[in-house]
Write a protein that holds these residues in place. Structure first.
Motif, short mmCIF file in Angstrom:
data_model
loop_
_atom_site.label_atom_id
_atom_site.label_comp_id
_atom_site.label_asym_id
_atom_site.label_seq_id
_atom_site.Cartn_x
_atom_site.Cartn_y
_atom_site.Cartn_z
N ARG A 197 17.13 -17.57 62.82
CA ARG A 197 17.78 -18.18 61.66
C ARG A 197 19.26 -17.82 61.62
NH1 ARG A 197 13.13 -17.96 56.87
NH2 ARG A 197 11.38 -18.38 58.28
N PHE A 198 19.59 -16.61 62.04
CA PHE A 198 21.01 -16.30 62.21
C PHE A 198 21.65 -17.30 63.17
CE2 PHE A 198 20.10 -11.86 60.77
CZ PHE A 198 21.13 -11.72 59.87
N VAL A 234 22.24 -20.74 61.51
CA VAL A 234 23.40 -20.76 60.61
C VAL A 234 24.69 -20.73 61.42
CG1 VAL A 234 24.66 -19.43 58.88
CG2 VAL A 234 22.20 -19.76 58.64
N ARG A 276 25.50 -24.11 62.80
CA ARG A 276 26.04 -25.03 61.79
C ARG A 276 27.52 -24.76 61.53
NH1 ARG A 276 21.56 -25.88 56.95
NH2 ARG A 276 19.79 -26.40 58.30
N LEU A 277 27.90 -23.51 61.51
CA LEU A 277 29.27 -23.16 61.18
C LEU A 277 30.22 -23.38 62.35
CD1 LEU A 277 28.67 -19.87 59.15
CD2 LEU A 277 29.14 -22.15 58.25
N ILE A 306 28.20 -12.31 58.58
CA ILE A 306 26.89 -12.51 57.97
C ILE A 306 25.95 -11.47 58.56
CG2 ILE A 306 24.98 -14.10 57.53
CD1 ILE A 306 26.89 -16.42 58.10
N THR A 330 15.73 -19.16 53.58
CA THR A 330 15.88 -20.27 54.51
C THR A 330 17.29 -20.37 55.07
OG1 THR A 330 16.51 -21.88 52.81
CG2 THR A 330 14.14 -21.55 53.20
N VAL A 331 17.40 -21.08 56.18
CA VAL A 331 18.69 -21.37 56.78
C VAL A 331 19.56 -22.16 55.82
CG1 VAL A 331 19.85 -22.62 58.65
CG2 VAL A 331 17.82 -21.22 59.14
N ASP A 332 18.97 -23.15 55.14
CA ASP A 332 19.74 -23.95 54.18
C ASP A 332 20.28 -23.09 53.06
OD1 ASP A 332 19.34 -26.31 55.56
OD2 ASP A 332 17.65 -26.97 54.33
N VAL A 379 21.18 -19.98 53.06
CA VAL A 379 22.31 -19.16 53.49
C VAL A 379 23.54 -20.02 53.77
CG1 VAL A 379 23.14 -17.57 55.27
CG2 VAL A 379 20.80 -17.36 54.39
N SER A 380 23.37 -21.08 54.56
CA SER A 380 24.54 -21.90 54.92
C SER A 380 25.12 -22.58 53.68
CB SER A 380 24.17 -22.92 56.00
OG SER A 380 23.11 -23.74 55.57
N ASP A 381 24.26 -23.06 52.77
CA ASP A 381 24.76 -23.71 51.56
C ASP A 381 25.51 -22.71 50.67
OD1 ASP A 381 23.59 -26.00 52.47
OD2 ASP A 381 21.93 -26.00 51.04
#
Length: 319
Positions: free
Chosen positions: A165-166, A169, A172-173, A231, A297-299, A301-303
């Motif tokens: 999951r790290f 994220v 995505r970044l 993170i 969730t991944v969402d 953290v990223s959100d």
């Protein structure tokens, strides 16, 4: 006269209270400081300016480590003794002033508690870096593309977020269209943590990867100082990111973010939907053999990152 700072045992706790040590040095620059702390905590104070001696305290049966420390510190008068271990030692030594950390208050952050020892406002965690250490980090992270730092480890497995999951994220970044698109990925932690980090080590090309697993504390801090964002789990590396001045995202589940969350205006806590108490009850029932962070969730953290820093820009965050 010199000052005596009796510090914590654990590395993360030492970084949390480092602001108090920095205040002691700045308040009395003509009074060198002797530090007494545990072997892990000593890593946080490596290379600090104004420190004349470091006494590493190794625990011994029947509290004989305090006798060892008394033998090393009894032959002088101290200008000020600050004891963050609540020991009897300050009252067994000659000193002009003695301070002992007060009991923590409900919901009180450890940074606040440490500062109350001296009647101070909260003191930001600090790290001392040399010009050479900063220059080395600049070679690994030259000006230009931004850097995302990840600390996937922690002292206990139950508070670690799954490494995949790290990686999600980070992807995505750093990917095209992301706020840190084309940036470098900095991985930090112990040598042992590299073994389980394949999903991160293989995420970006080699020329965009800085494998910082196994680096010492100052070298890690120098990389964090040049990173746009960190993170990580509730860990010493998270507190080091705060001390280095990085935007810091701390992921929490079965531990208390009100006590240990990333301190200061650049800190962000993202935690599991379950409360600390619920996860602690599960930990007591099943033991600490696995992560208790799976519901994060991944969402989420990223959100949370993009809500907090919608203008997360290219380049290093200024120290």
């Amino acid at each position: 006269m010199a000052q005596l700072f009796i510090g914590p045992t654990r590395l993360g706790d030492a970084i949390l209270v480092s602001g108090v040590l920095a205040w002691m040095r700045d308040d009395a620059p003509d009074s060198p400081i002797t530090i007494a702390c545990g072997p892990q905590a000593a890593l946080a104070f490596s290379g600090w300016q104004g420190v004349e001696a470091m006494h590493v305290v190794h625990k011994r049966p029947h509290h004989r480590h305090w006798l060892d420390l008394w033998q090393k510190t009894r032959n002088r008068r101290w200008r000020r003794i600050v004891d963050l271990r609540r020991s009897a030692l300050p009252w067994l030594l000659r000193a002009d002033a003695r301070y002992r950390i007060p009991p923590g208050l409900p919901g009180e952050h450890r940074v606040i508690q440490a500062a109350r020892t001296l009647g101070l406002p909260p003191q930001m965690p600090r790290i001392d870096l040399s010009a050479a250490q900063r220059a080395h980090a600049r070679r690994d992270l030259p000006d230009g593309a931004p850097a995302l730092a990840i600390g996937p480890g922690a002292s206990q497995i139950f508070k670690t977020w799954p490494v995949e999951r790290f990686a999600a994220v980070a992807d995505r970044l750093l990917s095209t269209g992301g706020p840190l698109a084309g940036g470098r990925l900095v991985l930090l932690g112990s040598d042992a943590e590299r073994r389980d980090a394949a999903a991160l080590l293989n995420l970006v090309p080699a020329d965009r990867l800085v494998d910082g697993f196994g680096l010492d504390i100052p070298a890690s801090a120098a990389l964090l100082e040049r990173s746009a964002l960190f993170i990580g789990n509730d860990s010493a590396m998270m507190h080091l990111a705060v001390a280095a001045g990085a935007r810091t995202v701390g992921l929490f589940g079965p531990t208390r973010d009100d006590h240990y969350g990333p301190w200061g205006p650049q800190g962000l806590v993202v935690r599991t939907p379950e409360s600390v108490d619920a996860l602690q009850a599960r930990l007591a029932a099943v033991g600490g053999g696995g992560s208790l962070m799976a519901s994060l969730t991944v969402d989420a953290v990223s959100d949370a990152v993009l809500r907090r820093w919608p203008d997360l820009s290219a380049g290093a965050h200024p120290a």
